[in-house]
Design a protein around this motif. Structure first.
Motif, PDB file in Angstrom:
ATOM      1  N   ARG A   1      62.781  43.539  64.086  1.00 30.25           N
ATOM      2  CA  ARG A   1      62.528  44.264  62.858  1.00 30.25           C
ATOM      3  C   ARG A   1      61.821  45.570  63.119  1.00 30.25           C
ATOM      4  O   ARG A   1      62.336  46.771  62.262  1.00 30.25           O
ATOM      5  CB  ARG A   1      61.525  43.325  61.895  1.00 30.25           C
ATOM      6  CG  ARG A   1      61.931  41.971  61.736  1.00 30.25           C
ATOM      7  CD  ARG A   1      61.443  41.628  60.324  1.00 30.25           C
ATOM      8  NE  ARG A   1      62.248  40.374  59.835  1.00 30.25           N
ATOM      9  CZ  ARG A   1      61.751  39.332  59.605  1.00 30.25           C
ATOM     10  NH1 ARG A   1      60.394  39.025  59.785  1.00 30.25           N
ATOM     11  NH2 ARG A   1      62.622  38.187  59.345  1.00 30.25           N
ATOM     12  N   GLY A   2      61.215  45.834  64.113  1.00 30.95           N
ATOM     13  CA  GLY A   2      60.732  47.043  64.512  1.00 30.95           C
ATOM     14  C   GLY A   2      61.730  48.164  65.008  1.00 30.95           C
ATOM     15  O   GLY A   2      61.571  49.366  64.752  1.00 30.95           O
TER      16      GLY A   2
ATOM     17  N   PRO B   1      65.392  50.104  60.635  1.00 30.52           N
ATOM     18  CA  PRO B   1      64.728  50.751  59.384  1.00 30.52           C
ATOM     19  C   PRO B   1      64.368  49.399  58.652  1.00 30.52           C
ATOM     20  O   PRO B   1      64.669  48.291  58.505  1.00 30.52           O
ATOM     21  CB  PRO B   1      65.938  51.477  58.700  1.00 30.52           C
ATOM     22  CG  PRO B   1      66.922  51.566  59.602  1.00 30.52           C
ATOM     23  CD  PRO B   1      66.825  50.538  60.686  1.00 30.52           C
ATOM     24  N   THR B   2      63.189  49.742  57.882  1.00 26.22           N
ATOM     25  CA  THR B   2      62.709  48.708  56.788  1.00 26.22           C
ATOM     26  C   THR B   2      63.634  48.288  55.877  1.00 26.22           C
ATOM     27  O   THR B   2      63.721  47.204  55.424  1.00 26.22           O
ATOM     28  CB  THR B   2      61.305  49.177  56.429  1.00 26.22           C
ATOM     29  OG1 THR B   2      61.668  50.646  55.645  1.00 26.22           O
ATOM     30  CG2 THR B   2      60.274  49.208  57.121  1.00 26.22           C
ATOM     31  N   SER B   3      64.559  49.174  55.591  1.00 24.56           N
ATOM     32  CA  SER B   3      65.498  48.630  54.642  1.00 24.56           C
ATOM     33  C   SER B   3      66.514  47.434  54.971  1.00 24.56           C
ATOM     34  O   SER B   3      66.910  46.718  54.321  1.00 24.56           O
ATOM     35  CB  SER B   3      66.579  49.841  54.526  1.00 24.56           C
ATOM     36  OG  SER B   3      67.221  50.209  55.609  1.00 24.56           O
TER      37      SER B   3
ATOM     38  N   ARG C   1      65.215  45.173  56.753  1.00 28.29           N
ATOM     39  CA  ARG C   1      64.176  44.097  57.189  1.00 28.29           C
ATOM     40  C   ARG C   1      64.694  42.570  56.623  1.00 28.29           C
ATOM     41  O   ARG C   1      64.581  41.601  57.827  1.00 28.29           O
ATOM     42  CB  ARG C   1      62.754  44.353  56.514  1.00 28.29           C
ATOM     43  CG  ARG C   1      61.458  43.590  57.156  1.00 28.29           C
ATOM     44  CD  ARG C   1      60.248  43.862  56.387  1.00 28.29           C
ATOM     45  NE  ARG C   1      59.243  42.924  56.618  1.00 28.29           N
ATOM     46  CZ  ARG C   1      58.825  42.619  57.623  1.00 28.29           C
ATOM     47  NH1 ARG C   1      58.913  43.411  58.728  1.00 28.29           N
ATOM     48  NH2 ARG C   1      58.061  41.404  58.078  1.00 28.29           N
ATOM     49  N   LYS C   2      65.280  42.551  55.739  1.00 28.20           N
ATOM     50  CA  LYS C   2      65.562  41.263  55.184  1.00 28.20           C
ATOM     51  C   LYS C   2      66.891  40.694  55.664  1.00 28.20           C
ATOM     52  O   LYS C   2      67.119  39.586  56.131  1.00 28.20           O
ATOM     53  CB  LYS C   2      65.818  41.014  53.613  1.00 28.20           C
ATOM     54  CG  LYS C   2      64.450  41.178  53.009  1.00 28.20           C
ATOM     55  CD  LYS C   2      64.662  40.582  51.561  1.00 28.20           C
ATOM     56  CE  LYS C   2      63.195  40.477  50.810  1.00 28.20           C
ATOM     57  NZ  LYS C   2      63.271  41.235  49.657  1.00 28.20           N
TER      58      LYS C   2
END
Lengths: 558, 742
Positions: free
Chosen positions: A345-346, A349-351, A353-354
């Motif tokens: 996940r790191g 990008p946080t986009s 994440r799922k």
């Protein structure tokens, strides 16, 4: 195939009748909308690349939709038990004739067994390894697991590795042939590398680097040897440039570099291609399939484990009271490992994440989070398309390769970088079990260590009994002796601890003992069904030499 | 032997005052033949067993054999008593002295070299037990003592809570393979396991014997058997598990007597774990042997000369003792064929016969076919391969007739016959007993060819050698290895041979008991003898081994139209027994004279040379023999349902024990079982043997006791003439067998 046909019949008469039905139905592409179907699919072991596969069977799975992607049973064997009540099994007499006899079971189990004893020098084994025993049991046809074992000749130490392939066996096969050379070369001091290069340059005979310990079934592909050699030579040439005279590499660094370099070479070879069409196809197959690797390097008391993926290495430690406990030396790289989940996940990008991990799989597709090959998870979309377009025609016949994973935004998603564990061997460390996930999903590591430990002590280190000055009655002695006899006779069938472990992995019943009927059923599953109930199993059991390790420890202290 | 030991140990105590620790105690075991041997024994019921021994679990017992006169002695005490007694007679005993070498001069023992110097001697007895093999090898002329050690375990318990009385009987449980006897208030128990552990194969290691390892896992079956037989012992405490290696021989019988190669070198070893029981008797016989030249009983089954160098291989011994040791507690089956150490000496025909279904037996290392499976369906001739006869030539290169002189001296029959004749004769000892029963062929004026039973190979050689004058012209050679023997038996044998050699073989041209060298097929120089050892018409072919396969193939292919078929040793044996032919080693021994077995006609008292045993025979002729070899045809014996005789069955005459059988077979001609054996009249009131008369034999009701069941039998002094049946059959054969090829 006749006997397999008979087995089919037996399934049909049991509660799992719909199982056969389901397979046939999907073969004619009429989706059965029955709740039982989803139950069946839960019984299917996780396939590493589910949505797209070379196997027709797995393509059908995708037709059933998300039902198939629910948490797959980690214990397919239990599913078998559930669907296979022995009551109904016994109904037809014809079935009985298809139960394998113990010799037949043995011949299946022993077909791939191999054992190697470190040769003694002057009546003494001066190595910290006594030897190893290994075995493989296929579930896929052909098997996708590979194993390798070799002794480093230019440096000391022994290499043992298990490679679990997915989406075909090409990548695992390439690893089994190449990885140890990369490791051995990485371990060579600068001066030895120079000698090697000089010898190649001058066309002199090369001093060998590895002594392989291979089962006759462990083959090397002859066609690619030249290609492999050139890549390896390029690698050591670079190593010569990067190191300075007198420099001796560290094992940890060497392992790390070797893993990364080989994965890189696999990737590059696929991008460059080869004028020979067969080789071109081959390097693409290697790159588009994938494999996890778990490698042990043992030199004296130093034990390094380099692991990428979900194969596992476990140490058998003998406690003071004689019992065995398991000491895990590697972490699985999959969704069950929180650190891995956090790492992946790191890295994106946080986009994403799922989407990056869905249903416990990388991008919803791949179970191991680290692997060799699998360029679909490493290359950019453009690169994948370009390579495929220039590739040989055979590649286009395969839907799998054209498929791009969903939500594929920031490659690479996958790495072959290993996690390295170091362990200094102690006299109580008796053996090391390296196994593909096929072993670990059927047996708990504590159970594995117990079975191997009891086998090894029962057969090889059977201490003679002495009464000494104790007060022992004849009755007590008889009880003790009968117990010893029973223990030996159960282990007596196997001369190989890996085979013995495999017998338990496949045939264990709820009481932790081998049930012949169960073993026989599991082994006589038809090729196309076997993968639903078990995975390929590869086991290497390495036995340590406690005397040598003890002596080395004392030396170290003084 | 054990019987004598028993009385010796008793006597020792009286004579020397040294306690042998002998305790009269009884043995409970199960065995049959003792009654015949005059040993007090009785079969008792389980309830009585319980009375005699408090610990025995009797629930699964049917009965037991009780020997009230059996005894237990303590080895160290017996040893001490014997030593004291011997020292009293002036014997010097050297302890802690190593024998380095046994020196031999001109084939005779001369001295023993020890670490304390050399000791001159006339006789040397190798009774080194475990180490007898190595000691034998440490002789200037190596002596083969075929024995091998096995680990033997016995358990000692601490005294029981209710100490066992020292008079409790010894228990032998053959099914459980264990024995148990009281020991210092506790119990001593050991056994003979199924999977023995041979030891010291590599050679002597006398130090190791001091601290042998206990092996409980190995002892487990015996411990379980012990606790099954005596469940009360479960709470008994272990004192020690003793590992005490014992030596075993290739055939479970001990080794004694003078060695064939070195005169004056005697052996007494390989007692198969019953050393103490037999020691007294064996010692007595050996002492007699050394002082008189022969023991007072027939010890041929124990004679070391039954073995040769070929049984000396350590690998052979190691494998064989592993088979022998478990047999100690198994039912002794006659005609037992050992499975280990086989296929050592085979004829060139071995593979051919094996593929044709031969089942093999071994004699002196030779493989010979017992019978064939499936039996062929031949009508007339029988071809029998008998590789095993031992052949020797006495060859004289000079012009003298030393060879004839020697054989005339050794043989009872007259050998001064025309060249080509075969003479069947015994070689007798001074007492007129058979040392060898053989056929001698006069090959030329001064060379003879002797055919003896297989197991005579060593014995016969050493017997002749012993009596041979030291003459450089006299030459003795063992040629067994050069020939393969083929026995062609049956009324059509002559037709087969005639066709193969273009020589008429009818009795007019080739009378019985004749020998000719002739060609058979392409092979020349085949020694053909009109003699079959069975009383049937036919020929023995002695074929140089390289021709063996050729001759066999030729005989078989030509014989096909005569209905030829393979037959094994069992067929031969059945034939010879129904013809009342006695066989050396089985019926005849060193104590049987020709007069006792109806072979007076083969003894030529009036020949020029005084032969060995002549005096004794003349004396016996005057006094009358006290026993007679008879043939007993069983009546009322159902071959399908009743137990078959083998040998050693008691013979009863008018319900009185009159003798024992020595061999038996089913006679296909008579369609009855036939036993051969010796009978003798009861001794006179003064205890002297009474001469036997034909009347005694003919007028009597005979019974043969087979495993407790007595079957009436007809006694015969002469074989049945089968001439009539043979002629009749031959006519039938002519019609049938000539019509179909097989």
């Amino acid at each position: 195939m006749h006997s397999l046909g008979g087995f089919f019949g037996c399934i049909a008469c049991s509660n799992t009748a719909w199982c056969v039905f389901a397979v046939f139905v999907c073969a004619c592409s009429a989706p059965p909308a029955m709740p039982v179907a989803s139950q069946l699919l839960r019984g299917l072991p996780r396939a590493k690349v589910l949505a797209s596969s070379l196997l027709p069977c797995q393509q059908h799975q995708s037709q059933f939709g998300p039902a198939a992607h629910r948490p797959a049973s980690r214990h397919p064997s239990h599913a078998w038990q559930r669907h296979q009540p022995s009551r109904s099994y016994r109904k037809t007499s014809a079935i009985h004739s298809y139960i394998l006899t113990p010799p037949q079971v043995n011949s299946i189990l022993k077909a791939n067994e191999y054992s190697f004893k470190v040769p003694e020098f002057d009546g003494k084994n001066v190595s910290s390894v006594m030897g190893f025993e290994s075995n493989q049991l296929p579930a896929n046809a052909p098997i996708e697991d590979r194993r390798s074992a070799a002794t480093c000749l230019q440096t000391r130490g022994m290499l043992l590795g298990v490679f679990d392939g997915h989406a075909g066996c090409a990548c695992a096969q390439a690893l089994s042939e190449r990885l140890f050379y990369y490791i051995a070369v990485s371990l060579l001091p600068h001066d030895t590398l120079c000698e090697l290069e000089a010898a190649v340059e001058a066309g002199r005979a090369l001093s060998p680097i590895l002594q392989w310990h291979k089962h006759p079934n462990d083959y090397f592909s002859r066609e690619a040897q030249m290609l492999y050699f050139n890549s390896l030579r390029t690698y050591w040439q670079e190593l010569i440039d990067l190191t300075s005279p007198g420099e001796v590499p560290e094992t940890r660094e060497a392992l790390l570099n070797a893993f990364k370099r080989l994965d890189n070479d696999i990737s590059l070879e696929a991008q460059v291609g080869d004028p020979n069409a067969f080789l071109h196809y081959w390097v693409l197959r290697v790159a588009f399939s994938g494999a996890t690797a778990c490698v042990a390097h043992i030199d004296g008391p130093d034990l390094f484990i380099a692991n990428a993926g979900d194969a596992r290495a476990v140490l058998g430690v003998q406690e003071e009271d004689g019992s065995f406990s398991a000491h895990t030396l590697s972490n699985d790289h999959n969704a069950q490992n929180e650190e891995e989940v956090a790492r992946i996940r790191g890295e994106h990008p946080t986009s994403e994440r799922k989407t990056v991990i869905r249903q416990d799989r990388l991008l919803g597709l791949l179970m191991p989070f680290r692997a060799f090959g699998d360029v679909k998870f490493k290359w950019s979309i453009e690169l994948q398309k370009r390579v495929l377009e220039s590739g040989p025609d055979q590649l286009h016949e395969n839907e799998h390769t054209k498929f791009i994973p969903p939500n594929y935004h920031t490659p690479p998603y996958l790495t072959a970088e290993p996690e390295i564990t170091y362990h200094k061997l102690r006299p109580q460390d008796r053996f090391l079990v390296i196994g593909s996930d096929g072993l670990w999903e059927t047996l708990h590591r504590q159970e594995v260590v117990r079975i191997v430990g009891e086998y090894l002590t029962g057969v090889h280190q059977r201490q003679p009994l002495t009464v000494g000055g104790y007060r022992v009655t004849l009755g007590q002695m008889q009880g003790l002796l009968e117990e010893r006899k029973a223990r030996v006779s159960s282990a007596f069938e196997d001369q190989n601890s890996a085979t013995h472990l495999m017998r338990h992995a496949v045939g264990n019943n709820e009481f932790g003992t081998v049930d012949h009927e169960r073993l026989s059923k599991m082994l006589s599953l038809p090729e196309e069904l076997a993968r639903m109930y078990r995975d390929d199993i590869t086991i290497i059991v390495t036995q340590f030499n406690p005397h040598m390790i003890g002596a080395q420890m004392q030396e170290g202290q003084s | 032997m054990a019987n004598y030991s028993n009385s010796l140990y008793q006597q020792l105590e009286e004579e020397t005052g040294v306690k042998t620790g002998q305790k009269l105690c009884q043995t409970l075991t199960f065995c049959f033949f003792l009654r015949v041997m005059g040993i007090s024994c009785n079969i008792i019921k389980p309830k009585e067993v319980a009375k005699l021994h408090p610990l025995v679990n009797i629930h699964d017992l049917v009965g037991a054999l009780h020997l009230p006169g059996d005894a237990v002695v303590s080895p160290p005490e017996v040893n001490h008593a014997l030593a004291v007694a011997a020292a009293g007679q002036g014997v010097q005993i050297l302890e802690r002295t190593t024998v380095q070498q046994v020196l031999v001069e001109k084939g005779h023992v001369m001295a023993v070299e020890t670490d304390r110097g050399s000791i001159e001697c006339e006789y040397f007895v190798n009774c080194a037990g475990q180490w007898a093999y190595e000691l034998g090898q440490a002789s200037e002329i190596k002596v083969s003592v075929p024995l091998h050690g096995c680990e033997h375990f016995y358990l000692l318990t601490k005294p029981l809570q209710e100490p066992l009385s020292p008079n409790t009987p010894v228990v032998v449980d053959m099914d459980g393979r264990i024995y148990a006897r009281p020991w210092q208030g506790g119990l001593l128990s050991g056994g003979f396991e199924k999977n023995p552990k041979p030891i010291f194969t590599e050679g002597r290691n006398q130090l190791e014997i001091q601290n042998m390892q206990e092996d409980w896992d190995h002892f487990e079956p015996m411990l379980s058997a012990l606790l099954r037989r005596m469940p009360g012992l479960e709470s008994a405490e272990i004192h020690q598990l003793v590992n005490c290696p014992e030596s075993f021989t290739p055939d479970m019988r001990c080794l004694m007597g003078e060695t064939p190669g070195v005169s004056g070198y005697y052996v007494l070893a390989g007692m198969n774990s019953s050393g103490l029981a037999f020691a007294g008797g064996a010692g007595k016989y050996l002492a007699e042997w050394m002082s008189y030249g022969y023991p007072t009983a027939n010890v041929w089954p124990l004679d070391i000369k039954r073995f040769g160098n070929l049984q000396s291989s350590r690998t052979f011994l190691r494998h064989r003792v592993m088979e022998v040791m478990p047999l100690l507690y198994e039912l002794k089956v006659p005609r037992w064929d050992f499975q280990t150490g086989r296929q050592l000496r085979t004829s060139p025909l071995y593979d051919r016969l094996d593929t044709q279904g031969a089942r093999w037996m071994e004699k002196h290392g030779f493989e010979r076919p017992k019978y064939f499976v499936p039996p062929g369906k031949g009508m007339a001739s029988v071809s029998l391969k008998n590789e095993k006869c031992l052949i020797k030539v006495i060859n004289n290169t000079s012009t003298g007739d030393q060879a004839l002189e020697l054989l005339q001296h050794l043989c009872a029959n007259d050998l001064d016959v025309p060249v080509g004749h075969i003479v069947h004769t015994g070689m007798l000892n001074e007492r007129g007993g058979y040392e060898n029963d053989c056929s001698v062929v006069r090959l030329s004026k001064n060379s003879f060819f002797i055919v003896s039973p297989t197991d005579q190979q060593v014995h016969c050689w050493s017997w002749i050698k012993k009596h041979m004058p030291n003459d450089p012209h006299l030459h003795l050679e063992d040629v067994s290895w050069k020939y393969t023997a083929l026995n062609l038996i049956g009324p059509r044998a002559m037709d087969v041979l005639a066709e193969l050699s273009y020589v008429s073989m009818t009795p007019d041209h080739f009378p019985s008991m004749f020998c000719k060298e002739m060609s058979v097929g392409y092979a020349n120089g085949i020694r053909v003898m009109s003699m079959t050892h069975t009383g049937e018409p036919g020929f023995m072919l002695y074929i140089p081994i390289e021709y063996a396969l050729h001759v066999y193939n030729e005989v078989m292919s030509v014989g096909q139209k005569y209905g030829i078929r393979n037959a094994g040793y069992y067929a031969l044996r059945s034939l010879r027994i129904e013809k009342f032919f006695a066989f050396w080693g089985q019926d005849l021994d060193a104590f049987t004279t020709p007069l006792e077995c109806g072979r007076e006609f083969r003894v030529k008292f009036d020949k020029d040379t005084d032969f060995l045993g002549r005096e004794a025979l003349l004396q016996q002729r005057q006094d009358g023999a006290s026993r007679r070899f008879v043939m007993l045809v069983l009546d009322d014996h159902d071959t399908e349902l009743d137990l078959w005789p083998w040998w050693g069955e008691p013979i009863y005459r008018n319900s009185l024990l009159a003798g024992t059988t020595t061999s038996s077979a089913y006679s296909y001609t008579l369609e009855r079982h036939v036993c051969l054996g010796f009978v003798s009249p009861p001794p006179s009131p003064e205890g002297l043997p009474t001469p036997i008369t034909p009347d005694f034999i003919n007028r009597g009701d005979y019974e043969v006791d087979i495993a407790g069941q007595r079957y009436p039998a007809k006694a015969k002094l002469y074989p049945f003439s089968s001439l009539f049946t043979q002629q009749k059959r031959r006519k039938d054969d002519m019609e049938l067998s000539n019509l179909q090829g097989k």
